[in-house]
Design a protein around this motif. Structure first.
Motif, short mmCIF file in Angstrom:
data_model
loop_
_atom_site.label_atom_id
_atom_site.label_comp_id
_atom_site.label_asym_id
_atom_site.label_seq_id
_atom_site.Cartn_x
_atom_site.Cartn_y
_atom_site.Cartn_z
N ALA A 113 -6.51 -5.84 1.90
CA ALA A 113 -6.77 -5.48 3.24
C ALA A 113 -5.72 -4.56 3.83
O ALA A 113 -6.01 -3.59 4.58
CB ALA A 113 -7.25 -6.71 4.16
N PHE A 114 -4.31 -4.93 3.63
CA PHE A 114 -3.30 -4.22 4.21
C PHE A 114 -3.29 -2.95 3.60
O PHE A 114 -3.01 -1.71 4.26
CB PHE A 114 -2.00 -4.74 3.91
N ARG A 115 -3.69 -2.59 2.21
CA ARG A 115 -3.81 -1.34 1.61
C ARG A 115 -4.86 -0.62 2.09
O ARG A 115 -4.60 0.76 2.49
CB ARG A 115 -4.05 -1.59 0.12
N ASN A 116 -6.00 -1.36 2.57
CA ASN A 116 -7.01 -0.46 3.25
C ASN A 116 -6.72 0.01 4.65
O ASN A 116 -7.14 1.16 4.96
CB ASN A 116 -8.51 -1.60 3.50
N VAL A 117 -5.96 -0.71 5.52
CA VAL A 117 -5.39 -0.12 6.65
C VAL A 117 -4.46 0.80 6.41
O VAL A 117 -4.78 2.12 7.11
CB VAL A 117 -4.64 -1.42 7.39
N ALA A 118 -3.60 1.01 5.38
CA ALA A 118 -2.96 2.29 5.41
C ALA A 118 -3.93 3.26 4.92
O ALA A 118 -3.64 4.41 5.36
CB ALA A 118 -1.90 1.85 4.04
#
Ligand code: ASP
Ligand code: MG
Length: 424
Positions: free
Chosen positions: A21-26
């Motif tokens: 999910a953090f990768r997706n935010v980036a």
């Protein structure tokens, strides 16, 4: 040259629940937001707020909170480990430091403390931690950003757990510091939390991160705000209860405020006013399908919207009758309203008859008992619990039938556009 406008993105707990999910935010920031003039407001990761509430309850009752604490720490450590394989990175040090502070805050709690005040000092760590993680992660991804402590900007009174905003103070601080920073890079900050003049932490109410984002958008005269969610936009019902929801492509501020007020869990009810006052459009989009159109909430007017279904569970219906058969008077009502406000029970629906007055509210046993204690000398009080409040906006015969069907209705109210039922 006209001034470049700022955007505000809010990422909720589900959008930062794991490393993926953090990768997706980036990805979303890079692909849709840009690398400057963008403020990111983030909630606590996944269900962290619930876990911290649990740890706080244990600490307050002087019971062992270690297991709950360690579970939350391990959950964050896993994400951290996946995003930052090297254990001696700045991110690891910072998160460790925040968990150490959190543990000390829990250890300091005694059963004689003000519970709501202790709540704010502890539960706020969820956002401090998630925002620190996001800051370091974006940094590492080459998205240069400053971590801003929203307690230094969102100035509030000390109504713990539901702090009220000092708007002029907040606006002045945000306007003073953030635009120059945003000219250069991204800013990452926390939702949900604010600070008092005495440097204490406050919170703005559960799910309050939307409101935080709107406060920043207001103070920054943002061009737009976007809430990234796990649904495609603003839906006419909760997909948990209704299989065939529709997404509104465009909807007015007013309609949205009313839906939020009736308890639709889509957007925190206080979010709309600051945006509407400055005509800042609010987008609700899916972080899973960021290219989708989502919903645009703004200054639009439509004649007919699809019926919206809003369900509020865990309701109580409380009826006050006067003891001497006199009518319920404005004076009696004044006494009841004053007592409700003192124990912080909010009315979701009310109705009066000649000798009784009834309210439907969220059920908080402790608050209700205090209320009864205050009023039982003057009124006969009856109540039912475990009820559900159904609200249908823009109802028609079909939507009414669909929701109410054969349910036992304890109280009903209709206006031209809205129907509400308290059911068992
Ligand atoms: N983390 C807080 C909550 O779960 C605030 C938010 O998510 O908006 O209520
Ligand atoms: Mg949330």
């Amino acid at each position: 040259m006209s001034k470049e406008k700022i955007k505000v993105y809010k990422f909720g707990g589900a959008s930062v629940k794991n490393a993926e999910a953090f990768r997706n935010v980036a990805h979303i920031v890079r692909a849709y937001g840009g690398e400057r003039q963008l403020l990111l407001v983030v909630s606590a990761m996944g269900k962290t707020t619930n876990a911290l509430e649990q740890a706080l309850d244990l600490a307050y009752r002087q019971q062992d909170f270690e297991a709950v604490f360690q579970q939350s720490e391990a959950y964050h450590a896993d994400v951290l480990q996946e995003l930052f394989p090297s254990p001696d990175s700045a991110a690891h040090r910072r998160i460790k430091q925040l968990f150490d502070e959190l543990r000390s805050a829990l250890q300091r709690i005694s059963s004689s403390d003000n519970y709501d005040k202790a709540y704010d000092q502890v539960v706020s760590y969820g956002e401090l931690i998630s925002s620190a993680l996001l800051h370091h992660y974006l940094q590492e991804q080459g998205l240069s950003n400053t971590w801003v402590d929203s307690r230094e900007y969102i100035q509030t009174d000390s109504t713990w757990r539901e702090a009220r905003i000092d708007w002029p103070g907040t606006e002045r601080l945000i306007k003073r510091d953030l635009p120059p920073l945003l000219e250069q890079q991204l800013v990452v900050t926390q939702g949900f939390i604010g600070g008092t003049g005495e440097n204490l932490t406050t919170t703005l109410g559960r799910e309050g991160s939307d409101f935080s984002a709107a406060i920043f958008a207001y103070a920054l005269d943002a061009a737009e705000m976007c809430i990234w969610k796990d649904v495609e936009g603003l839906l006419n019902a909760d997909p948990k209860y209704f299989p065939d929801t529709v997404c509104y492509p465009e909807i007015s501020y007013q309609e949205t405020v009313e839906m939020a007020y009736y308890g639709a869990s889509v957007i925190h009810p206080k979010t709309i006013k600051p945006l509407a006052n400055k005509h800042i459009p609010l987008y609700v989009k899916s972080f899973l399908h960021p290219a989708g159109k989502g919903t645009r909430i703004g200054d639009c007017r439509f004649e007919k919207y699809a019926p919206a279904y809003i369900i509020k569970e865990n309701q109580c219906l409380v009826s006050f009758s006067v003891k001497d058969f006199t009518f319920v008077s404005e004076q009696n009502l004044g006494t009841i309203f004053k007592a409700l406000s003192e124990v912080r029970i909010k009315i979701n629906l009310m109705q009066n008859s000649a000798i009784s007055f009834s309210i439907c509210a969220d059920y908080h046993p402790e608050r209700l008992h205090r209320l009864i204690g205050t009023l039982q000398d003057q009124f006969i009080i009856h109540y039912n619990t475990a009820l559900t409040l159904y609200t249908i906006k823009n109802y028609d015969a079909e939507s009414l039938n669909r929701v109410i069907g054969k349910k036992e209705v304890l109280l009903e109210q209709r206006t031209r556009t809205t129907c509400q039922f308290v059911c068992r």
